[in-house]
Structures are given as structure tokens and as C-alpha cells.
Motif scaffolding. Structure first.
Motif, mmCIF file in Angstrom:
data_model
loop_
_atom_site.group_PDB
_atom_site.id
_atom_site.type_symbol
_atom_site.label_atom_id
_atom_site.label_comp_id
_atom_site.label_asym_id
_atom_site.label_seq_id
_atom_site.Cartn_x
_atom_site.Cartn_y
_atom_site.Cartn_z
ATOM 1 N N ASP A 141 0.867 -1.175 0.000
ATOM 2 C CA ASP A 141 0.000 0.000 0.000
ATOM 3 C C ASP A 141 0.908 1.231 0.000
ATOM 4 O O ASP A 141 1.653 1.446 0.964
ATOM 5 C CB ASP A 141 -0.885 -0.009 1.246
ATOM 6 N N SER A 144 0.977 3.345 3.158
ATOM 7 C CA SER A 144 1.143 2.674 4.447
ATOM 8 C C SER A 144 2.453 3.086 5.124
ATOM 9 O O SER A 144 3.454 3.378 4.462
ATOM 10 C CB SER A 144 1.122 1.152 4.262
ATOM 11 N N GLY A 183 -4.114 -6.972 -4.931
ATOM 12 C CA GLY A 183 -4.344 -6.499 -3.580
ATOM 13 C C GLY A 183 -3.223 -5.587 -3.118
ATOM 14 O O GLY A 183 -2.106 -5.623 -3.644
ATOM 15 N N HIS A 185 -1.138 -4.570 0.361
ATOM 16 C CA HIS A 185 -0.886 -5.046 1.725
ATOM 17 C C HIS A 185 -0.107 -4.007 2.518
ATOM 18 O O HIS A 185 0.575 -3.143 1.953
ATOM 19 C CB HIS A 185 -0.127 -6.375 1.693
ATOM 20 N N SER A 186 -0.226 -4.109 3.826
ATOM 21 C CA SER A 186 0.462 -3.186 4.738
ATOM 22 C C SER A 186 1.255 -3.987 5.763
ATOM 23 O O SER A 186 1.142 -3.771 6.971
ATOM 24 C CB SER A 186 -0.553 -2.279 5.439
ATOM 25 N N SER A 240 -4.997 -12.718 2.709
ATOM 26 C CA SER A 240 -6.248 -12.654 3.480
ATOM 27 C C SER A 240 -6.412 -11.322 4.209
ATOM 28 O O SER A 240 -7.524 -10.938 4.559
ATOM 29 C CB SER A 240 -6.303 -13.805 4.495
ATOM 30 N N ALA A 242 -5.065 -8.352 2.934
ATOM 31 C CA ALA A 242 -4.896 -7.245 1.993
ATOM 32 C C ALA A 242 -6.244 -6.653 1.592
ATOM 33 O O ALA A 242 -7.292 -7.286 1.727
ATOM 34 C CB ALA A 242 -4.152 -7.731 0.752
ATOM 35 N N LYS A 243 -6.199 -5.425 1.097
ATOM 36 C CA LYS A 243 -7.408 -4.794 0.571
ATOM 37 C C LYS A 243 -7.337 -4.786 -0.947
ATOM 38 O O LYS A 243 -6.252 -4.704 -1.529
ATOM 39 C CB LYS A 243 -7.551 -3.368 1.109
ATOM 40 N N PRO A 244 -8.486 -4.911 -1.626
ATOM 41 C CA PRO A 244 -8.468 -4.949 -3.091
ATOM 42 C C PRO A 244 -8.028 -3.617 -3.682
ATOM 43 O O PRO A 244 -8.422 -2.549 -3.204
ATOM 44 C CB PRO A 244 -9.912 -5.281 -3.461
ATOM 45 N N PRO A 247 -11.505 -1.923 -5.974
ATOM 46 C CA PRO A 247 -12.712 -2.166 -5.166
ATOM 47 C C PRO A 247 -13.992 -2.160 -5.973
ATOM 48 O O PRO A 247 -14.933 -2.888 -5.650
ATOM 49 C CB PRO A 247 -12.681 -1.028 -4.140
ATOM 50 N N GLU A 250 -14.455 -5.588 -7.323
ATOM 51 C CA GLU A 250 -14.756 -6.540 -6.271
ATOM 52 C C GLU A 250 -16.194 -6.439 -5.818
ATOM 53 O O GLU A 250 -16.790 -7.393 -5.341
ATOM 54 C CB GLU A 250 -13.810 -6.309 -5.080
#
Length: 252
Positions: A141, A144, A183, A185-186, A240, A242-244, A247, A250
Motif C-alpha cells: 500500500d 502505508s 491487492g 498489503h500493509s 487474506s 490485503a485490501k483490493p 474495489p 470486487e
């Protein structure tokens, strides 16, 4: 004590004792004993069953391998170690990218070198999807604190965030391709992971150095091994959380 791991794996794969018996070439009653009495099959049977169930032998039968043998198997999963990621042959990247038929999983902060070294990367990933592969890409991200911290540690300021935004424009060409998911991730990224079916490149990160200057492991999955699956499971855990990146898609 029943072997609940074996029973659960059979249930998830919708397989019966007769199915496993046919695979191993044994009587169904033998399979029943493997389940209800936790009997350990012979090595040739363990290999065939673990392959059919998509599990490792060490997961289904933890007591089957001694610690010495488990270490030997892990060494066998290691095909090659390169002193730095930049030393991985372009030909190897090309083969790994163009042959998967099941999955391509990429975990990086930016991974800008991939589209730079492979101008046809977008077309290649489209082709892999058409061949039946599922493509999952995890980028850091850019907003982040973890990405900002990595930039500070490498002494390059906000360069990683800028690279991520650059790469996002490349992958945006895949936004409407079914079978491709992206995705953000942070996480504190300890390793970059590149999985291509049953082969994988793992690039451990070293404090203060860019990933290109850090070692890279070439792994190949073995049915009785755990090393490959250790990194594959790590990817799944980060996925699992992570954010898309897309969006709107999704939400459809």
C-alpha cells in the motif's frame, strides 16, 4: 487415535476410502485403518495420496519423517540459491512466467523490475489466465507506514511509494480480466515471493539494502516437503489481510 487430518483432506476433496484405495493400489479396509487407527502408509502410498489430496506428507502424517529426513527433504526442495535477485537468469524468469497453468502469485512492495524486464508481462499474464491459471498480485500500500519505513531504511525516501504507483498503472490494464486479482498489503515484508505452480522464487530482504541486492532462493515443491509450503502459506496469510486495489470490480 483417528487421523483427523487425513479424514478432513478427504472430505474437502470429496474422496472416499475406495478412491484412495484405488490410488494407492490397496484394499479399502487398509485405508480405513489409516484413518481410524492412524496407521502410517508405506512411503510410496504416502506420496501418491498426498499428491491426490494436495497436501504434504508431513501434514498428513507428522510422525512419518524424522527431523533428519525432513531436513534432507527441505534441502531437496532448494533447486538453486542466487547471491542476489539481479543474478537470477532472465531465461529462468521467462520460463517461470510463461508456463504456469494453475497459479501465479506475486508478493512484493513494488516489483517494478518485472514490467521493466518483461515488456510483454501484461500479455503473458493474460495468456496464463487463458491457460487456466489464477493470477494474484500483492503490492505494498503506497500510503502505508510500512512502505514509508522501508524507504527510510534503504535511504531512498518516498521512492518505493512512487514505484508502487507506477506499477499500479501497468497492472491496471488487467483490471477487467477475470482470473486476475490485485491487492494492497500493509505488512512488514520479510520476503518477496514469486510462485509459479510448483516452483517459486523467494527473495529474502536484508536491512538497508534493496531487494535486488539480496539473495534469492529457487524452490520446487515436493510432496513430502514443508519449505515450499511455508512460503506459500505466508503469501496466503498476507492475501487474506490485503485490501483490493480494484474495489469497484470486487463489489460487482
Amino acid at each position: 487415535m483417528p487421523n483427523e487430518r487425513l479424514r478432513d483432506a478427504m472430505h474437502r476433496n470429496q474422496l472416499t476410502t475406495a478412491d484412495l484405495a484405488a490410488t494407492a493400489g490397496v484394499d479399502p479396509k487398509t485405508v480405513e485403518r489409516w484413518i481410524t487407527q492412524d496407521r502410517i502408509p508405506y512411503p510410496r502410498h504416502r506420496h501418491a495420496i498426498a499428491t491426490q489430496l494436495g497436501e504434504t506428507q508431513s501434514h498428513l502424517w507428522p510422525e512419518a519423517l524424522s527431523s533428519t529426513r525432513a531436513a534432507e527433504v527441505a534441502q531437496s526442495e532448494l533447486v538453486q540459491i542466487y547471491p542476489r535477485r539481479a543474478a537470477v537468469p532472465v531465461e529462468l524468469w521467462q520460463r517461470l512466467l510463461t508456463t504456469p497453468t494453475q497459479q501465479v502469485s506475486i508478493l512484493v512492495y513494488a516489483g517494478l523490475f518485472l514490467p521493466e524486464q518483461h515488456p510483454r508481462l501484461i500479455s503473458i499474464l493474460r495468456e496464463r489466465v487463458e491457460a487456466g491459471a489464477k493470477v494474484r498480485i500483492l503490492l505494498g500500500d503506497p500510503d502505508s507506514p510500512e512502505v514509508a519505513q522501508r524507504g527510510a531504511e534503504e535511504g531512498i525516501g518516498n521512492a518505493i511509494s512512487a514505484k508502487i504507483r507506477n506499477v499500479l498503472t501497468w497492472y491496471d490494464k488487467l483490471r477487467e480480466v477475470d482470473g486476475v486479482s490485485l491487492g494492497l498489503h500493509s505488512t512488514t515484508l520479510y520476503n518477496s515471493i514469486y510462485q509459479f505452480d510448483d516452483e517459486m522464487l523467494v527473495n529474502p530482504h536484508v536491512f538497508g539494502f534493496p531487494a535486488a541486492h539480496s539473495p534469492t532462493l529457487h524452490l520446487r515443491r515436493l510432496g513430502s516437503g514443508d519449505l515450499f509450503n511455508l512460503y506459500a502459506d505466508s503469501f496466503d496469510r498476507i492475501w487474506s489481510m490485503a485490501k483490493p486495489a480494484w474495489p469497484q470490480r470486487e463489489a460487482h
